[in-house]
Design an enzyme around this catalytic site. Structure first.
Site, PDB file in Angstrom:
ATOM      1  N   TYR A 169      88.434  19.609  -3.483  1.00  0.00           N
ATOM      2  CA  TYR A 169      88.570  19.921  -1.843  1.00  0.00           C
ATOM      3  C   TYR A 169      87.274  20.138  -1.532  1.00  0.00           C
ATOM      4  O   TYR A 169      86.455  21.023  -2.119  1.00  0.00           O
ATOM      5  CB  TYR A 169      89.639  20.766  -2.016  1.00  0.00           C
ATOM      6  CG  TYR A 169      90.943  20.503  -2.455  1.00  0.00           C
ATOM      7  CD1 TYR A 169      91.974  19.975  -1.509  1.00  0.00           C
ATOM      8  CD2 TYR A 169      91.451  20.518  -3.889  1.00  0.00           C
ATOM      9  CE1 TYR A 169      93.467  19.548  -1.916  1.00  0.00           C
ATOM     10  CE2 TYR A 169      92.586  20.055  -4.126  1.00  0.00           C
ATOM     11  CZ  TYR A 169      93.404  19.647  -3.028  1.00  0.00           C
ATOM     12  OH  TYR A 169      94.785  19.119  -3.642  1.00  0.00           O
ATOM     13  N   LYS A 214      90.870   8.889  -0.788  1.00  0.00           N
ATOM     14  CA  LYS A 214      90.172   9.896  -1.658  1.00  0.00           C
ATOM     15  C   LYS A 214      88.969   9.078  -2.276  1.00  0.00           C
ATOM     16  O   LYS A 214      89.203   7.866  -2.631  1.00  0.00           O
ATOM     17  CB  LYS A 214      90.694  11.071  -2.578  1.00  0.00           C
ATOM     18  CG  LYS A 214      92.071  11.417  -2.222  1.00  0.00           C
ATOM     19  CD  LYS A 214      92.673  12.401  -3.403  1.00  0.00           C
ATOM     20  CE  LYS A 214      94.010  12.740  -2.634  1.00  0.00           C
ATOM     21  NZ  LYS A 214      94.139  13.281  -1.429  1.00  0.00           N
ATOM     22  N   HIS A 272      92.745  18.246   2.776  1.00  0.00           N
ATOM     23  CA  HIS A 272      93.061  17.203   1.974  1.00  0.00           C
ATOM     24  C   HIS A 272      91.887  17.240   1.063  1.00  0.00           C
ATOM     25  O   HIS A 272      90.631  17.499   1.350  1.00  0.00           O
ATOM     26  CB  HIS A 272      93.464  16.040   2.616  1.00  0.00           C
ATOM     27  CG  HIS A 272      94.648  16.123   3.301  1.00  0.00           C
ATOM     28  ND1 HIS A 272      95.884  16.058   2.741  1.00  0.00           N
ATOM     29  CD2 HIS A 272      94.920  15.897   4.687  1.00  0.00           C
ATOM     30  CE1 HIS A 272      96.739  16.312   3.682  1.00  0.00           C
ATOM     31  NE2 HIS A 272      96.230  16.144   4.763  1.00  0.00           N
TER      32      HIS A 272
END
Length: 320
Positions: A251, A290, A259
């Site tokens: 993170y 991601k 997020h």
């Protein structure tokens, strides 16, 4: 009532119990999260809702990587909680020390009781003020309607019989009201002097922990520790990555506010990485917004610490 995390002093004791590294103090948990980016995982039940497994409370379990990092930075030290528990329970908490410990628990309970009463009083006053404003508005609206509907003046003020009856009843009940109010004040004072029951997380006070503990072996960590230290040095918050099939979930800030940006997986520097792992990790990371981050420690690189020798690569899946 808990003290501020500003009162936490280093080094911090980490309890080693059955091979797990645990923290029992909410102030320590807050301090490490705020100042050292250590999140851990809460594993205890919540007293208010014990029959659920969605939200958890203290203690907080640290990953071995987190415990080793704190020990290396001299922020914390490892203490064998079982041995220290036996030593302290039968030697330290005796006589005056025991009474001082019990008194500290009572003081904590009293502070918590006062804080709860103050909050309840504030909520009551706010509710009564809101109710009074609402009633005044309703009376103003009803009074304006009555004035418009009736053309003749209201003569109810000339009738003094109802006023006389009401004043008589008020004077008759004055003594009863005074008795009730005095009883309420006494009960409130008795409640304020009764402390909340405090269940300590340890059987010994924190002040009795050794300031110069004997050396404990460093926590055993996996080969991925180098990648963990590398990312932590760059001010990332790191959580376990089991949810996404990786080593770490990375993170850019506190996980309660951000997020995660990367799914991090560690490999040996000369290890052959299967193409299916790269494709699967890249597609999974892209699907959950991601990046798939892989990294390993270069044994020939320069650096005094393990995190200084790590090289990382980020993979994102792009459709043809």
């Amino acid at each position: 009532m808990a003290l501020s995390s500003d009162f936490v002093t280093e080094p911090i004791p980490i309890s080693l119990i059955a091979g797990r590294y645990l923290l029992f103090d909410v102030n320590v948990v807050t301090y490490l999260r705020r100042n050292h980016h250590i999140c851990g995982s809460l594993i205890g039940s919540i007293p208010q809702s014990p029959q659920q497994n969605v939200f958890f409370g203290l203690p907080m379990q640290l990953m071995p990587e987190e415990a080793k990092l704190l020990v290396e930075k001299e922020v914390a030290y490892i203490i064998d909680d079982k041995a220290w528990h036996k030593q302290t329970l039968f030697s330290t908490l005796q006589g005056a020390d025991k009474q001082a410990y019990l008194e500290s628990l009572r003081s904590t309970g009293l502070n918590a009781r006062k804080a709860a009463l103050h909050e309840a009083k504030r909520k009551t006053e706010t509710g009564l003020a809101r109710y009074a404003a609402k009633k005044a508005q309703e009376l103003a609206v009803s009074g304006s309607k009555d004035t418009l509907e009736s053309g003749s003046p209201d003569t109810s003020f000339n009738d003094t019989s109802s006023v006389t009856d009401e004043s008589t009843s008020l004077f008759e009940e004055e003594s009863n009201k005074f008795e009730r109010s005095s009883t309420t004040i006494k009960s409130s004072a008795a409640t304020a002097s009764t402390p909340f029951a405090v269940t300590p997380t340890t059987s010994y006070p924190t002040s009795s922990l050794p300031q110069n503990p004997s050396s404990q072996p460093d926590p055993l960590v996996a080969s991925s520790y180098a990648l963990f230290a590398h990312l932590h040095f760059r001010d990332y918050y790191i959580m376990p990555g089991l949810r996404f099939g990786c080593n770490y979930n990375v993170y850019p800030g506190d996980p309660l506010r951000f997020h995660s940006h990367f799914l991090a997986t560690s490999y040996d520097y000369d290890q052959d990485i299967p193409m299916f792992d790269i494709i699967g990790g890249g597609r999974l990371g892209t699907a959950v917004k991601k990046g798939f981050l892989i990294g390993g420690e270069d044994p020939e690189a320069e650096g005094s610490k393990s995190g200084d020798k790590v090289r990382t690569f980020c993979i994102e899946w792009g459709g043809m």
